[in-house]
Scaffold this active site. Sequence first.
Site, PDB file in Angstrom:
ATOM      1  N   SER A  85       0.829  -1.197   0.000  1.00  0.00           N
ATOM      2  CA  SER A  85       0.000   0.000   0.000  1.00  0.00           C
ATOM      3  C   SER A  85       0.874   1.263   0.000  1.00  0.00           C
ATOM      4  CB  SER A  85      -0.974  -0.069   1.181  1.00  0.00           C
ATOM      5  OG  SER A  85      -1.989   0.867   1.039  1.00  0.00           O
TER       6      SER A  85
ATOM      7  N   ASP B 250     -10.186  -3.437  -5.191  1.00  0.00           N
ATOM      8  CA  ASP B 250      -9.272  -2.485  -4.566  1.00  0.00           C
ATOM      9  C   ASP B 250      -9.269  -1.219  -5.415  1.00  0.00           C
ATOM     10  OD1 ASP B 250      -7.136  -1.093  -3.490  1.00  0.00           O
ATOM     11  OD2 ASP B 250      -5.657  -2.672  -3.784  1.00  0.00           O
TER      12      ASP B 250
ATOM     13  N   HIS C 284      -8.216  -4.900  -0.846  1.00  0.00           N
ATOM     14  CA  HIS C 284      -7.068  -4.138  -0.359  1.00  0.00           C
ATOM     15  C   HIS C 284      -6.744  -4.467   1.095  1.00  0.00           C
ATOM     16  CE1 HIS C 284      -4.080  -1.003  -0.685  1.00  0.00           C
ATOM     17  NE2 HIS C 284      -4.346  -0.739   0.591  1.00  0.00           N
TER      18      HIS C 284
END
Length: 406
Positions: A189, A346, A376
């Site tokens: 991320s 995501d 995600h």
Amino acid sequence: MWRSIILFVSVCSFSAYYIYEPLPEQMEQKWKIMLTNSFFRTLSHADFSELVGLQHYMGVMYLITLIEKVVPLSDAHVQVIEESFEGVDVLVYQPQQKADSSDLRRAVVYLHGGGWCLGSPSDPYDLLARKIVKELNAVVLSVDYRLAPPHHFPEPYEDVYRVVKRFLQKEVLAQYSVHPGRVAVSGDSAGGNLAAAVTQQLLNDPEQQVNFKAQGLLYPVMQALDLNTPSYQQNQDMPLLPRTLMVRFWSEYFTSDKKLFSAMMANLHNSPESSTLLKFVNWSAFLPERYHKQYNYSAPVVMQEKSKALDRQWRWIGDPRASPLLVPDSALHALPKTYVLTCEFDVLRDDGVMYVTRLRAAGVDVTHHHYETGFHGAMMFTVWPTDFLIAHLMTDNFVKWLQVSL
Ligand SMILES: *[C@@H]1O[C@H](CO)[C@@H](O)[C@H](O)[C@H]1NC(C)=O
Ligand SMILES: *[C@@H]1O[C@H](CO)[C@@H](O)[C@H](O)[C@H]1NC(C)=O
């Protein structure tokens, strides 16, 4: 008696109402995702964050992650030490068994996720670090870079860059018995964003002697220019990282001024300067047709009138150290072997997929694992009761890639 029954039924139906959310057919372990998400959703609820103010909202989120914070301890296989590299705290994970001098180790620099605002090297990253140490007999350096707010861009990035420069010195690597030709960087991320950015910037540094052999980008954040890619549209209400939260993270990375948040929510944050970079995030060119065919491409609107208040932030929006997708092909071709993990459900799917397209076009060796049922942040959930089958699969595949690529 009746009153308790009525109360019980009300509580149950309220909880079910609150927890239930429609999720795509293909997702697995849906109830578990809903339960996990309802916890995060309570916190990211718009009214709640408006009530306490953005800055405090991040403060509350941060407290929650502190509760999880345990100081990682050494165990029978892994030695963990806390160190400070150039004023930045790092955790160094090493195998307990000493390396003999002829047999240098591999190393992974790991950058945790959390939208540049949250997280630390402890749980669940601690587990991943130990797994890498054990399975690769490697050293893991997990970086506790400073977070926004109060540390806006470029401070978190600069912390990481300083740590990396220090670690990649031959004498420092030698102290940890690490082979200079076998060091990777990785992150998930926002950590994937930092990993991609430092890998690019090291190549621009004429004095740099040791570079990374590989980079592992796990559902990375790659660009701030277009926050309406098809995956932002398709997944705007997905669990764990709804579009609103990602936009909050982006705007907080640059500034706590709410004006930027509102502009980004409306995708009206491009200036004449950043508009010249829009070609690098053109999803009608860089996504496979199946992803963009139901969406009609239109480039983000460019605001001609600049607001004085956002002048500085506007300059940073187009900075490749914040948005590594915004570099020309000539800055990509020398990049090391790359692993990119993306998830169908995501908002950041297209950030990762566009980077894969651009890296491959520039001739970089890329392994791309796309999880059709993934969401995600899934990789963080490997511990009961919030453990997901897909998290174990993702972790195993990533560690296997490290095993053969590093
Ligand atoms: C985006 O790509 C398409 C072709 O794939 C092209 O027609 C369009 O002009 C491009 N737009 C921008 C802003 O680069
Ligand atoms: C895209 O454009 C076509 C043709 O103009 C239109 O029929 C379709 O509804 C548009 N799709 C979206 C998602 O706006």
